[in-house]
Design a protein around this motif. Structure first.
Motif, PDB file in Angstrom:
ATOM      1  N   LYS A  28     -10.151  -5.640  -4.528  1.00 50.29           N
ATOM      2  CA  LYS A  28     -10.154  -6.082  -5.939  1.00 50.29           C
ATOM      3  C   LYS A  28     -10.180  -4.861  -6.868  1.00 50.29           C
ATOM      4  CE  LYS A  28     -11.883 -10.344  -6.794  1.00 50.29           C
ATOM      5  NZ  LYS A  28     -10.930 -11.161  -7.359  1.00 50.29           N
ATOM      6  N   GLU A  29     -10.967  -3.873  -6.474  1.00 51.69           N
ATOM      7  CA  GLU A  29     -11.074  -2.646  -7.268  1.00 51.69           C
ATOM      8  C   GLU A  29      -9.718  -1.917  -7.295  1.00 51.69           C
ATOM      9  OE1 GLU A  29     -13.174  -1.511  -9.258  1.00 51.69           O
ATOM     10  OE2 GLU A  29     -12.533   0.579  -9.469  1.00 51.69           O
ATOM     11  N   GLU A  30      -9.062  -1.874  -6.126  1.00 51.78           N
ATOM     12  CA  GLU A  30      -7.738  -1.229  -6.066  1.00 51.78           C
ATOM     13  C   GLU A  30      -6.742  -1.957  -6.960  1.00 51.78           C
ATOM     14  OE1 GLU A  30      -6.689   1.561  -4.827  1.00 51.78           O
ATOM     15  OE2 GLU A  30      -8.597   2.078  -3.905  1.00 51.78           O
ATOM     16  N   LEU A  31      -6.828  -3.279  -6.955  1.00 50.38           N
ATOM     17  CA  LEU A  31      -5.923  -4.073  -7.796  1.00 50.38           C
ATOM     18  C   LEU A  31      -6.217  -3.799  -9.280  1.00 50.38           C
ATOM     19  CD1 LEU A  31      -3.672  -6.171  -7.838  1.00 50.38           C
ATOM     20  CD2 LEU A  31      -5.395  -7.961  -7.670  1.00 50.38           C
ATOM     21  N   TRP A  36       0.854  -1.177   0.000  1.00 50.34           N
ATOM     22  CA  TRP A  36       0.000   0.000   0.000  1.00 50.34           C
ATOM     23  C   TRP A  36       0.892   1.229   0.000  1.00 50.34           C
ATOM     24  CZ3 TRP A  36      -4.987   0.260  -1.045  1.00 50.34           C
ATOM     25  CH2 TRP A  36      -5.651   1.471  -0.828  1.00 50.34           C
ATOM     26  N   ASP A  37       0.506   2.230  -0.772  1.00 48.40           N
ATOM     27  CA  ASP A  37       1.279   3.474  -0.844  1.00 48.40           C
ATOM     28  C   ASP A  37       0.479   4.573  -0.168  1.00 48.40           C
ATOM     29  OD1 ASP A  37       2.308   5.964  -1.675  1.00 48.40           O
ATOM     30  OD2 ASP A  37       3.235   5.032  -3.430  1.00 48.40           O
ATOM     31  N   ARG A  38       1.001   5.098   0.951  1.00 48.94           N
ATOM     32  CA  ARG A  38       0.236   6.096   1.713  1.00 48.94           C
ATOM     33  C   ARG A  38       0.127   7.417   0.952  1.00 48.94           C
ATOM     34  NH1 ARG A  38       5.571   6.409   5.008  1.00 48.94           N
ATOM     35  NH2 ARG A  38       5.197   4.197   5.121  1.00 48.94           N
ATOM     36  N   GLU A  39       1.042   7.657   0.013  1.00 45.68           N
ATOM     37  CA  GLU A  39       0.977   8.931  -0.714  1.00 45.68           C
ATOM     38  C   GLU A  39      -0.097   8.926  -1.800  1.00 45.68           C
ATOM     39  OE1 GLU A  39       5.033   9.822  -1.806  1.00 45.68           O
ATOM     40  OE2 GLU A  39       5.522   9.864   0.342  1.00 45.68           O
ATOM     41  N   ILE A  40      -0.170   7.843  -2.531  1.00 47.18           N
ATOM     42  CA  ILE A  40      -1.220   7.787  -3.567  1.00 47.18           C
ATOM     43  C   ILE A  40      -2.501   7.176  -3.018  1.00 47.18           C
ATOM     44  CG2 ILE A  40       0.426   7.665  -5.483  1.00 47.18           C
ATOM     45  CD1 ILE A  40      -0.212   4.647  -5.673  1.00 47.18           C
ATOM     46  N   GLY A  59      -2.771   0.817 -14.736  1.00 51.62           N
ATOM     47  CA  GLY A  59      -1.662   1.722 -15.054  1.00 51.62           C
ATOM     48  C   GLY A  59      -1.078   2.497 -13.918  1.00 51.62           C
ATOM     49  N   ARG A  60      -1.733   2.520 -12.737  1.00 55.63           N
ATOM     50  CA  ARG A  60      -1.136   3.295 -11.671  1.00 55.63           C
ATOM     51  C   ARG A  60      -0.042   2.458 -11.016  1.00 55.63           C
ATOM     52  NH1 ARG A  60      -5.118   4.659  -7.128  1.00 55.63           N
ATOM     53  NH2 ARG A  60      -4.544   2.563  -6.513  1.00 55.63           N
ATOM     54  N   SER A  61       1.099   3.079 -10.764  1.00 49.49           N
ATOM     55  CA  SER A  61       2.175   2.397 -10.038  1.00 49.49           C
ATOM     56  C   SER A  61       2.984   3.437  -9.310  1.00 49.49           C
ATOM     57  CB  SER A  61       3.069   1.600 -10.992  1.00 49.49           C
ATOM     58  OG  SER A  61       3.702   2.469 -11.872  1.00 49.49           O
ATOM     59  N   GLY A  62       3.895   2.975  -8.469  1.00 52.63           N
ATOM     60  CA  GLY A  62       4.729   3.911  -7.716  1.00 52.63           C
ATOM     61  C   GLY A  62       6.043   3.264  -7.372  1.00 52.63           C
ATOM     62  N   ALA A  63       6.861   3.983  -6.647  1.00 58.88           N
ATOM     63  CA  ALA A  63       8.178   3.446  -6.298  1.00 58.88           C
ATOM     64  C   ALA A  63       8.053   2.495  -5.125  1.00 58.88           C
ATOM     65  CB  ALA A  63       9.122   4.577  -5.942  1.00 58.88           C
ATOM     66  N   CYS A  64       8.798   1.441  -5.161  1.00 61.06           N
ATOM     67  CA  CYS A  64       8.795   0.481  -4.062  1.00 61.06           C
ATOM     68  C   CYS A  64      10.172  -0.161  -4.008  1.00 61.06           C
ATOM     69  CB  CYS A  64       7.730  -0.598  -4.308  1.00 61.06           C
ATOM     70  SG  CYS A  64       7.660  -1.849  -3.056  1.00 61.06           S
ATOM     71  N   VAL A  75      -3.388  -6.649   2.600  1.00 65.16           N
ATOM     72  CA  VAL A  75      -2.093  -6.720   1.924  1.00 65.16           C
ATOM     73  C   VAL A  75      -1.041  -6.500   2.994  1.00 65.16           C
ATOM     74  CG1 VAL A  75      -0.550  -5.495   0.347  1.00 65.16           C
ATOM     75  CG2 VAL A  75      -2.864  -6.034  -0.352  1.00 65.16           C
ATOM     76  N   LEU A  76      -0.149  -7.480   3.138  1.00 61.15           N
ATOM     77  CA  LEU A  76       0.849  -7.454   4.215  1.00 61.15           C
ATOM     78  C   LEU A  76       2.240  -7.580   3.580  1.00 61.15           C
ATOM     79  CD1 LEU A  76      -1.431  -9.840   6.105  1.00 61.15           C
ATOM     80  CD2 LEU A  76      -0.709  -7.710   7.163  1.00 61.15           C
ATOM     81  N   PRO A  77       2.884  -6.458   3.304  1.00 64.21           N
ATOM     82  CA  PRO A  77       4.149  -6.486   2.553  1.00 64.21           C
ATOM     83  C   PRO A  77       5.398  -6.568   3.444  1.00 64.21           C
ATOM     84  CG  PRO A  77       3.412  -4.230   2.780  1.00 64.21           C
ATOM     85  CD  PRO A  77       2.418  -5.083   3.546  1.00 64.21           C
ATOM     86  N   GLY A  78       6.526  -6.838   2.798  1.00 63.40           N
ATOM     87  CA  GLY A  78       7.814  -6.736   3.488  1.00 63.40           C
ATOM     88  C   GLY A  78       8.173  -5.269   3.676  1.00 63.40           C
ATOM     89  N   HIS A  79       8.210  -4.541   2.584  1.00 65.26           N
ATOM     90  CA  HIS A  79       8.435  -3.098   2.634  1.00 65.26           C
ATOM     91  C   HIS A  79       7.169  -2.382   2.172  1.00 65.26           C
ATOM     92  CE1 HIS A  79      12.772  -4.247   2.533  1.00 65.26           C
ATOM     93  NE2 HIS A  79      12.804  -3.284   3.443  1.00 65.26           N
ATOM     94  N   GLY A  80       6.869  -1.284   2.820  1.00 70.61           N
ATOM     95  CA  GLY A  80       5.665  -0.526   2.479  1.00 70.61           C
ATOM     96  C   GLY A  80       4.574  -0.775   3.498  1.00 70.61           C
ATOM     97  N   ASP A  81       3.492  -0.040   3.345  1.00 71.46           N
ATOM     98  CA  ASP A  81       2.396  -0.112   4.320  1.00 71.46           C
ATOM     99  C   ASP A  81       1.518  -1.327   4.095  1.00 71.46           C
ATOM    100  OD1 ASP A  81       2.838   2.159   5.909  1.00 71.46           O
ATOM    101  OD2 ASP A  81       1.990   3.454   4.371  1.00 71.46           O
TER     102      ASP A  81
END
Ligand code: SF4
Ligand SMILES: [Fe+2]
Length: 291
Positions: free
Chosen positions: A276-279, A225-229, A285-290, A260-266
């Motif tokens: 499902k909608e977020e996915l 999860w990206d807290r900025e977007i 097309g939306r993506s970000g740095a990770c 969603v339980l990631p290693g890095h990120g929220d």
């Protein structure tokens, strides 16, 4: 412990500070977002914690910091003890965040899942007596699921202690060649009732996710999860293969999950239809740095 002589000038004055040994892993910003912020190549304290809950979170960040870069000028022993005792932190149901992130995995989050057919460790925290005792009390560890080659941490030591099977994908197995269970190919693997291993190459050739109880998806560094977007994001830095990464994300549409339980990120919880909608939005097309 952090070194006052290395205190970053970007910290606001006050009790808590970050020193220049920070590796910018983001852990403190996840645990205490009201106090820590990213500042260039480091984290720093932008607001001193006020009140009990914020101080508690700041001490949790201090303890979880993989490299001991967070310091306090006047420590509060009772708060420190309370924060220590808060780990592993119950997230939901039988899922815990272990805390005590490991420098060996660049500060990645690790998790523990209690399961009737044997408990799971997902990636590995630092080896800590406190965690060892907790895992023992919960019935030990049967499986150690390694999402990818970067996040091995102290997995071999926990595996030895509990006689656990380490699981890694063949493509990342150089990082753990003596793992007890090596996954091949791209097809999901039903590991035990309610738990499915899903190869998701992209960040690394051998990245894998773990789908648990129809609710939880442990994603390693594949997706977070990206807290900025305020949305899901895929790894875009340190990507082994961009096209494969997106194909792997599309494969996750076949699974229903709330967490969603990631290693890095929220981490994030949403109703499964919202997730499902977020996915779907991410795949459009939306993506970000990770990491
Ligand atoms: S947890 Fe520690 S290493 Fe990670 S960003 Fe915060 S201060 Fe830096
Ligand atoms: Fe990684």
């Amino acid at each position: 412990m952090a070194d006052r002589s290395k205190r970053l000038s970007t910290n606001i004055d006050g009790n808590f500070f970050v020193d220049s040994t920070c590796i910018n892993c983001d852990t403190c910003r996840q645990l205490a977002p009201g106090s820590f912020i990213e500042n260039g190549e480091f984290s720093s304290v932008f607001r001193q914690p006020e009140g009990e809950p914020e101080r508690y979170q700041a001490y949790q960040a201090l303890l979880a910091c993989p490299v001991g870069s967070i310091g306090v000028i006047v420590p509060d022993k009772a708060q420190m003890r309370a924060a220590t005792e808060s780990f592993p932190l119950l997230i939901d149901g039988e899922v815990y965040y272990n805390g005590f992130n490991s420098e060996k995995s660049y500060g990645a989050n690790s998790y523990f899942v209690r399961h009737p057919d044997g408990n799971w460790l997902i990636d590995s925290p630092r080896y800590m007596k406190r965690l060892e005792d907790f895992f023992e009390r919960m019935g030990g560890i049967t499986y150690i699921f390694l999402t990818h080659e970067d996040d091995i941490g102290d997995a071999p030591r926990y595996a030895r202690r509990f006689g656990a099977k380490r699981i890694i994908h063949r493509a990342d197995a150089d990082a753990q060649p003596d793992a007890e269970w090596i996954i091949d190919g791209l097809d999901p693997v039903a590991a035990v009732p309610g738990i499915t291993i899903v190869p998701v190459p992209g960040h690394t050739d051998g990245s894998m996710a773990l789908h648990v109880a129809g609710r939880y998806l442990f994603t390693g560094d594949h997706m977070s999860w990206d807290r900025e977007i305020n949305g899901l994001r895929l790894a875009t830095v340190y990507v082994w293969d961009e096209e494969t990464l997106r194909r792997s994300a599309a494969k996750l549409s076949e699974f229903s999950f709330e967490w969603v339980l990631p290693g890095h990120g929220d981490r994030m919880q949403l109703p499964s239809d919202r997730m499902k909608e977020e996915l779907r939005r991410l795949l459009q097309g939306r993506s970000g740095a990770c990491l």
